[in-house]
Design a protein around this motif. Structure first.
Motif, PDB file in Angstrom:
ATOM      1  N   ILE A   1      -6.288   1.949   5.762  1.00 37.37           N
ATOM      2  CA  ILE A   1      -5.282   1.982   4.685  1.00 37.37           C
ATOM      3  C   ILE A   1      -5.246   0.628   3.976  1.00 37.37           C
ATOM      4  O   ILE A   1      -5.252   0.544   2.736  1.00 37.37           O
ATOM      5  CB  ILE A   1      -3.888   2.348   5.250  1.00 37.37           C
TER       6      ILE A   1
ATOM      7  N   VAL B   1      -6.109   9.570  -6.817  1.00 40.04           N
ATOM      8  CA  VAL B   1      -5.717   8.966  -5.532  1.00 40.04           C
ATOM      9  C   VAL B   1      -6.966   8.799  -4.674  1.00 40.04           C
ATOM     10  O   VAL B   1      -7.798   9.707  -4.581  1.00 40.04           O
ATOM     11  CB  VAL B   1      -4.681   9.879  -4.819  1.00 40.04           C
ATOM     12  N   HIS B   2      -7.121   7.631  -4.052  1.00 41.67           N
ATOM     13  CA  HIS B   2      -8.272   7.386  -3.176  1.00 41.67           C
ATOM     14  C   HIS B   2      -8.087   8.167  -1.863  1.00 41.67           C
ATOM     15  O   HIS B   2      -7.085   8.010  -1.179  1.00 41.67           O
ATOM     16  CB  HIS B   2      -8.398   5.890  -2.863  1.00 41.67           C
TER      17      HIS B   2
ATOM     18  N   ARG C   1       0.851  -1.194   0.000  1.00 40.82           N
ATOM     19  CA  ARG C   1       0.000   0.000   0.000  1.00 40.82           C
ATOM     20  C   ARG C   1       0.887   1.244   0.000  1.00 40.82           C
ATOM     21  O   ARG C   1       1.747   1.393   0.879  1.00 40.82           O
ATOM     22  CB  ARG C   1      -0.919   0.039   1.226  1.00 40.82           C
TER      23      ARG C   1
ATOM     24  N   LEU D   1      -9.010   0.129   2.259  1.00 38.42           N
ATOM     25  CA  LEU D   1      -9.556   1.086   1.299  1.00 38.42           C
ATOM     26  C   LEU D   1      -8.567   1.545   0.218  1.00 38.42           C
ATOM     27  O   LEU D   1      -8.978   1.917  -0.882  1.00 38.42           O
ATOM     28  CB  LEU D   1     -10.092   2.320   2.036  1.00 38.42           C
ATOM     29  N   VAL D   2      -7.258   1.570   0.550  1.00 41.84           N
ATOM     30  CA  VAL D   2      -6.273   2.004  -0.465  1.00 41.84           C
ATOM     31  C   VAL D   2      -6.020   0.846  -1.425  1.00 41.84           C
ATOM     32  O   VAL D   2      -5.657  -0.252  -0.992  1.00 41.84           O
ATOM     33  CB  VAL D   2      -4.947   2.464   0.197  1.00 41.84           C
TER      34      VAL D   2
ATOM     35  N   ILE E   1      -9.021   9.151   1.974  1.00 40.04           N
ATOM     36  CA  ILE E   1      -9.644   8.708   3.227  1.00 40.04           C
ATOM     37  C   ILE E   1      -9.691   9.922   4.155  1.00 40.04           C
ATOM     38  O   ILE E   1      -8.648  10.398   4.619  1.00 40.04           O
ATOM     39  CB  ILE E   1      -8.844   7.568   3.899  1.00 40.04           C
TER      40      ILE E   1
ATOM     41  N   PHE F   1       0.782   5.305   0.283  1.00 36.00           N
ATOM     42  CA  PHE F   1      -0.138   6.381   0.668  1.00 36.00           C
ATOM     43  C   PHE F   1       0.643   7.576   1.187  1.00 36.00           C
ATOM     44  O   PHE F   1       1.816   7.481   1.550  1.00 36.00           O
ATOM     45  CB  PHE F   1      -1.122   5.887   1.736  1.00 36.00           C
TER      46      PHE F   1
ATOM     47  N   CYS G   1       1.521   7.563  -5.284  1.00 33.39           N
ATOM     48  CA  CYS G   1       0.642   6.900  -4.306  1.00 33.39           C
ATOM     49  C   CYS G   1      -0.653   6.416  -4.954  1.00 33.39           C
ATOM     50  O   CYS G   1      -1.047   6.878  -6.012  1.00 33.39           O
ATOM     51  CB  CYS G   1       0.251   7.888  -3.196  1.00 33.39           C
ATOM     52  N   GLU G   2      -1.314   5.490  -4.235  1.00 37.95           N
ATOM     53  CA  GLU G   2      -2.672   5.084  -4.625  1.00 37.95           C
ATOM     54  C   GLU G   2      -3.714   5.625  -3.650  1.00 37.95           C
ATOM     55  O   GLU G   2      -4.903   5.606  -3.938  1.00 37.95           O
ATOM     56  CB  GLU G   2      -2.785   3.551  -4.669  1.00 37.95           C
ATOM     57  N   GLY G   3      -3.249   6.065  -2.476  1.00 40.48           N
ATOM     58  CA  GLY G   3      -4.189   6.556  -1.457  1.00 40.48           C
ATOM     59  C   GLY G   3      -3.628   7.747  -0.711  1.00 40.48           C
ATOM     60  O   GLY G   3      -2.421   7.988  -0.711  1.00 40.48           O
TER      61      GLY G   3
END
Length: 610
Positions: free
Chosen positions: A181, A129-130, A10, A184-185, A132, A12, A100-102
């Motif tokens: 993380i 990017v997702h 992950r 959801l990421v 949160i 982020f 990043c993805e999140g």
């Protein structure tokens, strides 16, 4: 370090407005994943610079590799890419987010959504990017959780009801952040069988190893001994070593898809490592770069001069050393009749300028005079339609008769403030030639404003005035818009008929008189009285637009004249008057440092905006 399958990686980052708890949350994540022990823990662990720790801001991006055992019993590799928070470093933030993805969007429960929160959230959305949402500082007496949820929904466009409620300082709710993380990421996406493609998103200089580059691998694998090239320079380098921060440095044999780490390859200078560049194998026959790459170019310029002339060489060495770690900062030699030898320096923005100057004075023990900050103007010269000059220093502006058109940089500014201050803030923006684009009430008490405004109107004291008239409650963020034609003039300052180039400035024609008048009045206050009369004038070309006179200090030549004829006294006064005239012709005015700082403090905003 264990090797992880891509579905258990992950990547982020944490994005937030200044002082909303980004670095504190990073500290708790490090502690709760066992990356550091309680004994090693300290506040703002990832902020290594003294300046970062004192000001509570992140200046340089940092990465740390964490291993977290989730509730499902699996170990996950979490790459935390800590981004700078300030508007000056927007390009660096965008490149870090591209890796990043999140992203954790941290909002202070007591302050709500601020201008930088929105700007950084939009950057994350642009990079797919997702997000949160995380509401921090819920333990504070002034925390308004429900209101903050509504603001996140209205201003950012992310569902505020899904927000995680935490207190990073107390560690409350932080385990839920780690679980979110993992759940959801999304894991990194790669194309199997494709050759190496990696994004360079930061670099720093090591005195023993040269430039060290920080990369995120998207496709393929890079190992020690491989030869790679950077897309922008097309130069080939060999990988000497690979590593990652945990936050202790560890050595790795290679980096695979989805992984983040640093590469040492003997690159001599940070100038060769451009943020946002693409890394490919030397053997790749048809490489493709990542979109969105551009060189970070300075937006704000000012002259830096040593107060003592003999410190010039020390300043030159200090700038060379500082440039090693910050490729976005530029400098070139500049001479001033008033200040002697110095450098014209380029910065990404006002905070960047402040930080560089403070580092020069603190780390290299220098005392500096800075001239008023300016921006880059573009000038079309008469008779040369295809020729366009870039003017940074006001003294480089051609005479009015040789100018066809001047273009100045514009920005889009976003302001968030309590609605009670709306009138004074709108008045301030109108004073700065701003064009209102949007006015939106977030709730009954908070309002969002959007303006298009000239960059040179905010480089002096706009932020200070904004904070002053809103009692510190307003927040401001801006993004680059482009160049627009404008009617600008250069105002020169003459002291006893001699032009002081360091005090010249470029201003809109409508504001020239007020700015010139305010400056000569300020100079009259700060320049000490001499034994002769001193004339301070502001001029546009040969036309004087404002004048102040500092009266001469007068010795009482009649002190010893007890009585006697009036003609004797008049004779002494006439003799003194003749002497004053001679002094006026040959006298040189000593300018204190405050005189050069006066330009920074003078604008029409010095009158009450409220």
């Amino acid at each position: 370090m264990l090797s992880f399958p891509i579905e258990r990686i992950r990547n982020f980052s944490i994005i937030a407005h200044i002082d909303h708890g980004k670095s504190t949350l990073a500290d708790r994540l490090l502690e709760m994943t066992g990356a550091i022990s309680h004994r090693e823990s300290r506040e703002q662990l990832l902020d290594a610079m003294d300046l970062e720790r004192e000001r509570g801001i992140t200046i340089k991006a940092h990465t740390v590799r964490l291993v977290y055992r989730a509730k499902d019993g699996q170990d996950y590799l979490l790459n935390l890419i800590d981004t700078p928070g300030h508007v000056d470093f927007t390009y660096e933030v965008s490149r870090s987010l591209a890796a990043c993805e999140g992203a954790l969007l941290v909002v202070d429960a007591s302050q709500g959504v601020e201008a930088q929160t929105i700007a950084n959230a939009y950057l994350a959305i642009e990079n797919n990017v997702h997000i949160i949402p995380v509401i921090n500082k819920i333990d504070l007496p002034g925390a308004e959780v429900e209101k903050t949820k509504d603001e996140i929904s209205d201003a950012v466009g992310v569902d505020g009801d899904d927000s995680l409620l935490i207190s990073a300082k107390e560690g409350l709710g932080v385990p839920d952040v780690l679980e979110a993380i993992v759940k959801l990421v999304p894991p990194p996406v790669t194309s199997p069988g494709k050759m190496l493609k990696a994004l360079l998103f930061d670099a720093w200089f090591d005195p023993f190893q040269g430039a060290v580059i920080l990369v995120r691998v998207f496709n393929g694998r890079i190992s020690v001994g491989d030869r790679f090239k950077l897309f922008s320079t097309q130069k080939t380098h060999e990988v000497l070593s690979i590593g990652a921060n945990t936050p202790k440095r560890i050595s790795l044999e290679s980096l695979g898809p989805g992984e983040v780490g640093f590469i040492v390859s003997g690159i001599k200078s940070v100038q060769e490592t451009r943020i946002g560049d693409t890394l490919v194998l030397d053997s790749d026959p048809s490489p493709e770069p990542f979109p969105g790459f551009h060189e970070a170019k300075p937006l704000v310029f000012c002259g830096l001069f040593p107060t003592e002339t003999e410190q010039y060489n020390e300043l030159k060495e200090a700038l060379e050393k500082l440039r090693l770690n910050d490729a976005s900062f530029t400098y070139e030699l500049e001479t001033s009749l008033a200040l002697g030898f110095g450098f014209r320096c380029g910065f990404l923005g006002l905070l960047h300028m402040e930080i560089i100057q403070e580092r020069l004075e603190r780390e290299f023990n220098l005392t500096l005079i800075s001239t008023a900050p300016t921006v880059v103007y573009r000038v079309k010269v008469a008779g040369r339609p295809d020729d366009e000059l870039s003017v940074v220093n006001p003294s480089d502006l051609p005479p009015a008769g040789q100018i066809d058109e001047i273009f100045e940089p514009f920005i889009t500014g976003t302001l968030l403030l309590p609605s009670e201050f709306l009138g004074p803030v709108m008045s301030l923006c109108q004073d700065r030639r701003a064009i209102q684009k949007e006015l939106k009430y977030l709730d009954a008490k908070r309002v969002s404003l959007s303006y298009e405004m000239p960059l040179n109107e905010i480089v002096l004291d706009f932020y200070d005035r904004l904070k002053s008239i809103t009692k510190g409650y307003a927040s401001f963020d801006y993004e680059w818009l482009g160049y627009r034609p404008s009617i600008l003039v250069k105002v020169d300052v003459l002291i006893n008929g001699e032009q002081v180039d360091a005090l010249s400035f470029i201003v809109h024609e409508d504001k020239a008189y007020n700015r010139g008048k305010a400056l000569v009045e300020k100079l009259k206050e700060v320049i000490p009285r001499q034994m002769f009369e001193v004339a301070i004038q502001a001029a546009i070309g040969s036309r004087i637009i404002a004048r102040q006179t500092i009266g001469a200090m007068r010795k009482n030549v009649l002190a010893k004249c007890y009585g006697g004829d009036i003609s004797r006294k008049r004779k002494l006064l006439e003799k003194q008057k003749e002497g004053k005239k001679r002094m006026k012709q040959i006298g040189r005015v000593e300018m204190p440092q405050e005189a050069f700082m006066a330009v920074l403090r003078v604008s029409e905003g010095s009158r009450d905006d409220g």
